[in-house]
Design an enzyme around this catalytic site. Structure first.
Site, PDB file in Angstrom:
ATOM      1  N   GLY A  84      33.813 104.510  63.538  1.00  0.00           N
ATOM      2  CA  GLY A  84      33.009 103.291  63.640  1.00  0.00           C
ATOM      3  C   GLY A  84      33.705 102.114  64.277  1.00  0.00           C
TER       4      GLY A  84
ATOM      5  N   HIS B  47      42.891  96.777  63.528  1.00  0.00           N
ATOM      6  CA  HIS B  47      42.335  95.679  62.733  1.00  0.00           C
ATOM      7  C   HIS B  47      41.721  96.212  61.454  1.00  0.00           C
ATOM      8  CE1 HIS B  47      38.999  97.249  65.152  1.00  0.00           C
ATOM      9  NE2 HIS B  47      38.188  96.820  64.200  1.00  0.00           N
TER      10      HIS B  47
ATOM     11  N   GLN C  18      38.818  94.973  58.265  1.00  0.00           N
ATOM     12  CA  GLN C  18      37.725  94.024  58.033  1.00  0.00           C
ATOM     13  C   GLN C  18      37.602  93.719  56.538  1.00  0.00           C
ATOM     14  OE1 GLN C  18      34.128  94.804  60.483  1.00  0.00           O
ATOM     15  NE2 GLN C  18      35.228  96.627  61.146  1.00  0.00           N
TER      16      GLN C  18
END
Lengths: 343, 117
Positions: free
Chosen positions: A165, A172, A174
């Site tokens: 995804g 990174h 989230q």
């Protein structure tokens, strides 16, 4: 004749899975025929790379980097709000009911942790000290969001690779804070509370104790953490990392535990990378609702909530059977997966 | 007069935006896909670009990252019918994300805001 498969029940979620022993595969079977494609490659521009800071919203937090010399980033880990968030910060939203249908304003927080200035260095390859810094940044943001009364729960997750995804290769993580406690989080808390009422023990401590006694699904351990492939894993090589001593919240974990966490997380990711040909994966933090909310709804939650990290390499696809039944078919026996991940 | 490039594959929307934004006093040029937009950008300079995302050929996200990658310092507004592209961090190459709707007020407001910077 013995069955070619086995049904196993997960003690935490109560979910059943099918371990399809006859369909067991070796790690090589999951190696892609061609190398996994990176997310949309745009060599000319990456919003997370040093030099493009003006293309992100102002940072919430940043750790100092090697800069300011030319070519060296002035930051090593950076947290920014999502530039185009699906949820917006605001006051606690009111629930609106129309018959059976319930809704509320899309209030929430969506942040991005840019793990390193280096576009190409994955979490698995970062020096352990840098990984520790990332974990400390996770903690700082979780603590800050837990202190905001609007929010009931914060989810921290990492999508690595296109199949998991991710829209962008630059590593990174989230962070999403929500005004409600998600159903899956509630289910884990209710199961843990029920078990604690019945036995006086923490369900996660007990599960880990039995995993350590059986040893066959343990991947690696250190002084403070254990990594294992759960007995009823839904997916091949799914791995959980738990603190070995009871600990309700990652956000409240002692700072000196982060070195050991970086050590075990880095070790597991690095092994998955080499064993499974750099798979896409999802990394998810499981922890309780925010303490203020948890204390109201699950009094004494500190005794039965226990945080853990879940790593799911994306090697199989969820399809109709799984969506329809909630059962999962796992073609790799967790014991075999643990053996491969250990070796 | 400020110059705006609209990149939109639906003809009716192209005409509507051109008319509405011209009415606001802008000099508007339209392109029907990313290739045509890049071609125009090679020859002409604009003060702002409005682009759709789902278009035949190269999509709007590739277009904006290409423009920003070339260090073109032009503000970009994404104008799409889809919320789902908010998950695509490459959209951060743009300066605003406006959902298509029957009213153009929000699009006009974002354009005014970006041109006033």
């Amino acid at each position: 004749m013995s069955s070619p498969s086995e049904l196993r029940k997960d003690p935490i979620s109560g979910r059943w899975v099918i371990i399809a022993a006859e369909r067991s595969k070796r790690p090589d079977d999951f190696r892609p025929a061609k190398p996994a494609e990176r997310p949309r490659s745009v060599p000319a521009f990456c919003p997370f790379c040093p030099g493009n800071e003006a293309k992100t919203p102002p940072e919430i937090l940043a750790l100092a980097g090697a800069g300011p010399e030319p070519g060296r980033a002035p930051w090593s880990v950076r947290v920014v709000p999502n530039k185009f968030p699906a949820l917006s910060p605001g006051a606690a939203p009111a629930r609106v009911k129309r018959g059976l249908f319930e809704s509320m304003d899309g209030i929430g927080v969506h942040e991005v942790v840019i793990e390193s200035p280096d576009h190409d260095t994955e979490m698995a390859d970062l020096p352990r000290g840098h990984l520790r810094d990332i974990l400390a940044v996770y903690q700082a943001r979780l603590r800050a969001l837990e202190a905001e009364p609007t929010y009931a729960y914060t989810q921290l997750f990492k999508n690595k690779g296109l199949e998991a995804g991710a829209s962008l290769f630059h590593p990174h993580t989230q962070i999403v804070a929500l005004p409600i406690v998600p159903k899956r989080v509630k289910e884990e808390l209710y199961a843990a509370e029920r078990f604690h009422k019945q036995t006086g023990s923490c369900l996660f401590c007990r599960t880990l104790g039995e995993e350590r006694a059986a040893a066959e699904r343990i991947v690696r351990t250190n002084a403070r953490f254990a990594a294992y492939v759960p007995f009823a894993s839904r997916f091949p090589f799914e791995t959980h990392i738990l603190p070995v001593r009871h600990e309700p919240l990652f956000s409240a974990a002692a700072e000196d535990a982060l070195d050991d966490l970086a050590d075990i997380l880095g070790g597991v990711l690095s092994r998955m990378k080499s064993l499974l040909a750099d798979p896409s994966y999802n990394l998810v933090l499981h922890q309780s609702a925010h303490p203020a909310r948890a204390r109201r709804r699950w009094p004494g939650f500190e005794a039965f909530a226990h945080w853990y990290l879940e790593i799911i390499p994306v090697l199989t696809h969820v399809a109709g059977f799984e969506w329809g039944t909630g059962f999962y078919i796992n073609p790799v026996a967790p014991e075999s997966a643990a053996t491969f991940l250990r070796d | 007069m400020k110059r705006i490039l609209i990149v939109e594959d639906e003809e009716a929307l192209c005409l509507l935006y051109a008319e509405e934004l011209s009415g606001e006093g802008y000099d508007v040029t339209t392109a029907r896909d990313a290739e045509q937009a890049l071609d125009i950008l090679k020859r002409e300079r604009f003060d702002l670009i409005v682009t759709d995302i789902r278009m035949p050929g190269r999509d709007g996200v590739e277009l904006i990252t290409q423009i920003v990658g070339l260090r073109r310092d032009v503000p970009i507004v994404i104008n799409t019918a889809y919320q789902s592209y908010r998950d695509d961090f490459m959209t951060w190459a743009a300066d605003a994300y406006v959902i298509k709707s029957s009213s153009l007020d929000e699009l006009k407001a974002r354009i005014r805001e970006l041109l006033a910077r």
